[in-house]
Write an enzyme that holds these catalytic residues in place. Structure first.
Site, short mmCIF file in Angstrom:
data_model
loop_
_atom_site.label_atom_id
_atom_site.label_comp_id
_atom_site.label_asym_id
_atom_site.label_seq_id
_atom_site.Cartn_x
_atom_site.Cartn_y
_atom_site.Cartn_z
CE1 TYR A 32 22.73 -8.58 -5.94
CE2 TYR A 32 25.03 -8.65 -5.31
CZ TYR A 32 23.74 -8.30 -5.04
OH TYR A 32 23.44 -7.64 -3.88
CG HIS A 37 30.09 -8.64 -14.00
ND1 HIS A 37 29.68 -8.71 -12.69
CD2 HIS A 37 30.21 -9.92 -14.43
CE1 HIS A 37 29.53 -9.98 -12.35
NE2 HIS A 37 29.87 -10.73 -13.38
N GLY A 147 36.44 -12.48 -17.59
CA GLY A 147 37.39 -12.00 -16.58
C GLY A 147 38.42 -13.07 -16.25
CE LYS A 149 36.41 -14.12 -8.60
NZ LYS A 149 35.61 -15.26 -8.96
CG ASP A 150 35.42 -17.07 -12.57
OD1 ASP A 150 35.55 -17.61 -11.46
OD2 ASP A 150 34.61 -16.16 -12.77
CB VAL A 176 38.08 -5.26 -11.24
CG1 VAL A 176 37.83 -3.95 -10.50
CG2 VAL A 176 38.17 -5.01 -12.75
CB SER A 185 33.63 -12.67 -6.51
OG SER A 185 32.68 -13.71 -6.47
NE ARG A 187 29.14 -18.75 -5.83
CZ ARG A 187 29.28 -19.21 -7.09
NH1 ARG A 187 30.29 -18.79 -7.84
NH2 ARG A 187 28.41 -20.05 -7.60
O1 PAF Z 1 31.48 -16.52 -15.31
C1 PAF Z 1 30.24 -16.58 -15.29
O2 PAF Z 1 29.55 -15.66 -14.82
C2 PAF Z 1 29.54 -17.81 -15.86
O3 PAF Z 1 30.27 -18.97 -15.60
C3 PAF Z 1 29.21 -17.68 -17.35
C4 PAF Z 1 30.47 -17.59 -18.20
C5 PAF Z 1 28.34 -16.47 -17.59
C6 PAF Z 1 28.45 -18.93 -17.82
O4 PAF Z 1 27.25 -19.09 -17.12
#
Ligand code: PAF
Length: 285
Positions: A32, A37, A147, A149-150, A176, A185, A187
């Site tokens: 998604y 990304h 990223g 972001k996480d 971003v 995100s 979500r």
């Molecule tokens: O950040 C994500 O999208 C996920 O946590 C990852 C790193 C692809 C692992 O499933």
């Protein structure tokens, strides 16, 4: 663009790239795809000979009460986005390919994985570290793009790669944002119109936290309190945490000094959103 559904075929393809002496850039995703990304893929394209993207919604990192079944998916659209950026190969396995039998092995990063997101989602980071280890083993030596972001996930993956001597250089890339400041995100699509309008409060709280530090505030509780108050003043936001921690260790720091990271998480209806911001605390002159 190659699309691989099996571990054997992506391994074979990347083996040939490694043997030809080409550098590999890897962008792990759960699909998604959004502009965040795509920025990771573009960075990989700029820095590496070959860019590979994985698209896999990893069940191990979702608790039973979380959104695994409703997590947004659109493989065709994702493949089209990857083609636009010039990705060389996509690895899109199904669950049986990644987990053909019950997993008895897991990877967890103590301490870093137990606070903030780890406190709210106890099994989450073990699920992330385990699947990322599997993906690193499948892809082989590479630069891997994550990223900011996480941010806690990025810190955990960095530490894991160092601790386990994984042949991977972990590269963190800037968040971003939408024009109103909301961090991109997958979500965000869950938000209804009112929640979407309310969500940039997270970024505003972080900016206020950063501004007060730059204006001289050195008390971590004061910064946390300021950010929490801004989020709590938004009726549609239910604050989970507002933290300020050492940017590298994620440990509490008080009085504030050096590079710190401000992090917030809140629920907007059924959607839990995260955001964070880095601040270099000015040395007292
Ligand atoms: O950040 C994500 O999208 C996920 O946590 C990852 C790193 C692809 C692992 O499933």
């Amino acid at each position: 663009m190659e699309v691989h559904e099996t571990i054997a075929s992506i391994r074979q393809s990347l083996l040939e790239q490694h043997q030809a002496g080409r550098s590999v850039g890897f962008v792990p995703t759960m699909g998604y795809l959004h502009d965040g990304h795509l920025s990771l893929m573009a960075r990989s394209r700029a820095e590496c000979d070959v860019t590979v993207v994985s698209i896999f919604v990893n069940p191990l990192q979702f608790a039973p009460n979380e959104d695994l079944s409703t997590y947004p998916r659109d493989l065709d659209r994702d493949l089209a986005s990857c083609r636009t950026i010039g990705v060389d190969a996509v690895f899109a396995p199904d669950v049986n390919e990644m987990y053909p039998e019950q997993m008895l092995t897991s990877v967890s990063v103590a301490e870093l994985g137990s606070t903030m997101e780890g406190a709210a989602r106890p099994a989450h980071f073990t699920g992330v570290a385990t699947v990322v280890t599997k993906l690193f083993n499948i892809v082989g030596p590479c630069r891997a793009y994550f990223g900011e972001k996480d941010y806690q996930q990025l810190a955990i993956v960095r530490k894991m790669a160092r601790d386990l001597d994984q042949p991977v250089t972990v590269v963190g890339c800037p968040i971003v944002r939408e024009p109103d400041g909301l961090a991109m995100s997958s979500r965000n699509v869950y938000l209804d119109e009112d929640e979407r309008a309310a969500a940039p409060v997270l970024h505003r709280a972080l900016q206020a936290g950063a501004a007060t530090i730059l204006a001289g505030e050195r008390s971590a509780p004061a910064v946390r309190h300021l950010m929490a108050g801004i989020v709590e003043a938004e009726p549609l936001a239910q604050l989970d945490y507002a933290e300020v921690v050492d940017a590298a260790t994620l440990r509490p720091v008080d009085p504030l000094a050096g590079p710190v990271r401000l992090l917030v998480a809140a629920r907007f209806g059924r959607t839990r959103l995260l955001d964070n911001l880095g601040v270099e605390v000015p040395a007292r002159g």
